[in-house]
Design an enzyme around this catalytic site. Structure first.
Site, PDB file in Angstrom:
ATOM      1  N   ARG A 223       0.852  -1.186   0.000  1.00  0.00           N
ATOM      2  CA  ARG A 223       0.000   0.000   0.000  1.00  0.00           C
ATOM      3  C   ARG A 223       0.893   1.243   0.000  1.00  0.00           C
ATOM      4  NH1 ARG A 223      -3.912  -2.639  -1.339  1.00  0.00           N
ATOM      5  NH2 ARG A 223      -5.814  -2.935  -0.142  1.00  0.00           N
ATOM      6  N   HIS A 271      -1.920   0.908  -9.427  1.00  0.00           N
ATOM      7  CA  HIS A 271      -2.573  -0.021  -8.498  1.00  0.00           C
ATOM      8  C   HIS A 271      -3.315  -1.120  -9.261  1.00  0.00           C
ATOM      9  CE1 HIS A 271      -4.338  -0.374  -4.188  1.00  0.00           C
ATOM     10  NE2 HIS A 271      -4.344  -1.552  -4.788  1.00  0.00           N
TER      11      HIS A 271
HETATM   12  P1  NAP Z   1      -2.216 -11.840   4.470  1.00  0.00           P
HETATM   13  O1  NAP Z   1      -2.540 -13.181   3.913  1.00  0.00           O
HETATM   14  O2  NAP Z   1      -2.983 -11.322   5.620  1.00  0.00           O
HETATM   15  O3  NAP Z   1      -0.660 -11.886   4.846  1.00  0.00           O
HETATM   16  C1  NAP Z   1      -0.008 -10.811   5.461  1.00  0.00           C
HETATM   17  C2  NAP Z   1       1.430 -11.200   5.770  1.00  0.00           C
HETATM   18  O4  NAP Z   1       2.108 -10.035   6.270  1.00  0.00           O
HETATM   19  C3  NAP Z   1       1.516 -12.279   6.853  1.00  0.00           C
HETATM   20  O5  NAP Z   1       2.568 -13.172   6.558  1.00  0.00           O
HETATM   21  C4  NAP Z   1       1.831 -11.459   8.112  1.00  0.00           C
HETATM   22  O6  NAP Z   1       2.573 -12.167   9.095  1.00  0.00           O
HETATM   23  C5  NAP Z   1       2.705 -10.376   7.519  1.00  0.00           C
HETATM   24  N1  NAP Z   1       2.743  -9.211   8.409  1.00  0.00           N
HETATM   25  C6  NAP Z   1       1.705  -8.457   8.848  1.00  0.00           C
HETATM   26  N2  NAP Z   1       2.131  -7.508   9.698  1.00  0.00           N
HETATM   27  C7  NAP Z   1       3.471  -7.675   9.810  1.00  0.00           C
HETATM   28  C8  NAP Z   1       4.474  -7.031  10.566  1.00  0.00           C
HETATM   29  N3  NAP Z   1       4.193  -6.014  11.390  1.00  0.00           N
HETATM   30  N4  NAP Z   1       5.731  -7.477  10.457  1.00  0.00           N
HETATM   31  C9  NAP Z   1       6.037  -8.539   9.665  1.00  0.00           C
HETATM   32  N5  NAP Z   1       5.130  -9.194   8.905  1.00  0.00           N
HETATM   33  C10 NAP Z   1       3.860  -8.767   8.989  1.00  0.00           C
HETATM   34  O7  NAP Z   1      -2.295 -10.730   3.331  1.00  0.00           O
HETATM   35  P2  NAP Z   1      -2.221 -10.939   1.758  1.00  0.00           P
HETATM   36  O8  NAP Z   1      -3.499 -11.448   1.216  1.00  0.00           O
HETATM   37  O9  NAP Z   1      -0.978 -11.685   1.435  1.00  0.00           O
HETATM   38  O10 NAP Z   1      -2.111  -9.414   1.272  1.00  0.00           O
HETATM   39  C11 NAP Z   1      -1.032  -8.572   1.651  1.00  0.00           C
HETATM   40  C12 NAP Z   1      -1.285  -7.136   1.223  1.00  0.00           C
HETATM   41  O11 NAP Z   1      -1.105  -6.988  -0.180  1.00  0.00           O
HETATM   42  C13 NAP Z   1      -2.694  -6.607   1.443  1.00  0.00           C
HETATM   43  O12 NAP Z   1      -2.934  -6.275   2.780  1.00  0.00           O
HETATM   44  C14 NAP Z   1      -2.704  -5.391   0.530  1.00  0.00           C
HETATM   45  O13 NAP Z   1      -2.230  -4.261   1.236  1.00  0.00           O
HETATM   46  C15 NAP Z   1      -1.712  -5.749  -0.553  1.00  0.00           C
HETATM   47  N6  NAP Z   1      -2.386  -5.909  -1.863  1.00  0.00           N
HETATM   48  C16 NAP Z   1      -2.004  -5.126  -2.908  1.00  0.00           C
HETATM   49  C17 NAP Z   1      -2.600  -5.270  -4.141  1.00  0.00           C
HETATM   50  C18 NAP Z   1      -2.162  -4.470  -5.340  1.00  0.00           C
HETATM   51  O14 NAP Z   1      -2.796  -4.576  -6.385  1.00  0.00           O
HETATM   52  N7  NAP Z   1      -1.130  -3.698  -5.248  1.00  0.00           N
HETATM   53  C19 NAP Z   1      -3.608  -6.229  -4.329  1.00  0.00           C
HETATM   54  C20 NAP Z   1      -3.977  -7.009  -3.245  1.00  0.00           C
HETATM   55  C21 NAP Z   1      -3.363  -6.845  -2.019  1.00  0.00           C
HETATM   56  P3  NAP Z   1       1.926 -13.454   9.835  1.00  0.00           P
HETATM   57  O15 NAP Z   1       1.959 -14.542   8.793  1.00  0.00           O
HETATM   58  O16 NAP Z   1       2.852 -13.718  10.952  1.00  0.00           O
HETATM   59  O17 NAP Z   1       0.531 -13.074  10.229  1.00  0.00           O
HETATM   60  C1  GLV Z   2      -6.195  -4.461  -3.765  1.00  0.00           C
HETATM   61  O1  GLV Z   2      -5.360  -3.647  -3.623  1.00  0.00           O
HETATM   62  C2  GLV Z   2      -6.576  -5.397  -2.738  1.00  0.00           C
HETATM   63  O2  GLV Z   2      -6.229  -5.192  -1.556  1.00  0.00           O
HETATM   64  O3  GLV Z   2      -7.257  -6.369  -3.083  1.00  0.00           O
END
Ligand code: NAP
Ligand code: GLV
Length: 308
Positions: A223, A271
């Site tokens: 983000r 994005h």
């Molecule tokens: P997720 O499954 O909730 O995984 C989050 C990961 O981040 C977990 O491994 C978590 O650790 C780790 N984490 C959280 N807080 C942390 C901290 N303080 N220090 C170290 N590690 C930390 O999330 P996801 O589905 O993979 O998505 C991740 C992010 O991608 C979303 O929240 C969003 O912001 C971003 N995103 C971007 C796009 C885009 O188009 N650019 C699209 C979709 C998502 P634990 O495993 O220990 O809980």
């Molecule tokens: C997009 O950025 C998402 O969080 O799905």
């Protein structure tokens, strides 16, 4: 028992068609049309209406249309309501694809070659093998682990960093604040895929960049709030960092005059690294609704205390 959808209307029409076919028992309304507010049980939204609690008194689940939930003011969502984020296979696959693209662009010096082309310069840079380019993924959740699996066949030494300790075969895993510096010190291409929380806001800053080896690159797909824009520009201008692929910025769309628009060492995309795809997301939602109706645990429930 109805569903209200409050997000992009074009994709909303696709949701409507899928639910009409597969869940005729769940009437679907597209915001601002809601039908009888007392009948609304499920809300699917990028951002809920401010007065969600009074507007939909019988709401049972708040679904984020996105994987991230930082755009939601969780404190405005009544405490008894589960908040569920989107865990969509197509969204996950396209993120892994984008990360591979960004890592390969940096690994194969594409930003330099684009500049050489603009300059009309036929100049080679010695090829570095993947085995000598260490990739580090911040975030080992659904997106980070999918990116790792897509990167694996290239032969990059891979590492990941998460909040709680993890074990992934063939991946050097680091955890918590205590593991962060060692993770950065061994990372030539850093990929940001942590959620935006108070702990991770501004985490891509001058100190973080200084801890990366000279010549490192960044793929920023988390983000905008993770990144201190001026610190990235300074690290690139001093040649400490070689380049950055940036998909998210703190103000979107990036305003005219934003330093990323024309920076020669930044590739900026709007994005789009991944998107919720109605053809799979509507089914993921429906599966969760059926789980809820059967009294089973929902997939992707947000832990409000952690903020993700
Ligand atoms: P997720 O499954 O909730 O995984 C989050 C990961 O981040 C977990 O491994 C978590 O650790 C780790 N984490 C959280 N807080 C942390 C901290 N303080 N220090 C170290 N590690 C930390 O999330 P996801 O589905 O993979 O998505 C991740 C992010 O991608 C979303 O929240 C969003 O912001 C971003 N995103 C971007 C796009 C885009 O188009 N650019 C699209 C979709 C998502 P634990 O495993 O220990 O809980
Ligand atoms: C997009 O950025 C998402 O969080 O799905």
């Amino acid at each position: 028992m109805t569903v209200v959808y409050k997000s992009d209307p074009v994709r909303g029409r696709e949701w409507a068609a899928i639910l009409a076919e597969h869940a005729p028992d769940l009437p679907f309304h597209m915001w601002p049309e809601t039908g009888d507010p007392a009948a609304v049980r499920y809300l699917v939204a990028w951002q809920p209406p401010a007065d969600i609690g009074t507007l939909f008194p019988n709401l049972e689940v708040m679904f984020s249309v996105a994987a991230g939930v930082d755009q939601l003011d969780l404190s405005a969502v009544p405490a008894h309501l589960p908040v569920v984020r989107m865990v969509d296979p197509n969204l996950i696959a396209s993120m892994a694809e984008y990360v591979v693209m960004g890592v390969l662009m940096l690994h194969r010096d594409l930003l330099d070659y684009l500049q050489f082309q603009r300059d009309g310069r036929w100049q080679e840079i010695r090829v570095t093998t993947a085995a000598r380019r260490r990739v580090g993924i911040m975030g080992l959740g659904s997106l980070g682990t999918a990116a790792i699996e897509r990167l694996r066949p290239f032969g990059f030494p891979l590492a990941g960093w998460s909040r709680s300790p993890k074990a992934i075969a063939g991946v050097e895993c680091f955890a918590g604040e205590e593991g962060f510096h060692a993770f950065l010190a061994r990372t030539d291409i850093l990929v940001c895929l942590v959620p935006l929380t108070p702990e991770t806001r501004g985490i891509l800053n001058a100190e973080t960049f200084a801890r990366l080896p000279a010549g490192a690159g960044l793929v920023q797909v988390g983000r905008g709030g993770h990144l201190v824009d001026a610190d990235l520009v300074a690290a690139l201008d001093s040649d400490h960092l070689r380049g950055a692929i940036v998909d998210v910025v703190s103000t979107e769309p990036a305003p005219p005059g934003h330093p990323f628009w024309n920076h020669p060492k930044i590739v900026l995309t709007p994005h789009v690294a991944s998107m919720t795809q109605p053809q799979t997301a509507a089914h993921v939602f429906l599966d969760n609704v059926r789980r809820h109706q059967r009294g089973e645990p929902l997939l992707g429930t947000v832990d409000r205390g952690r903020g993700y």
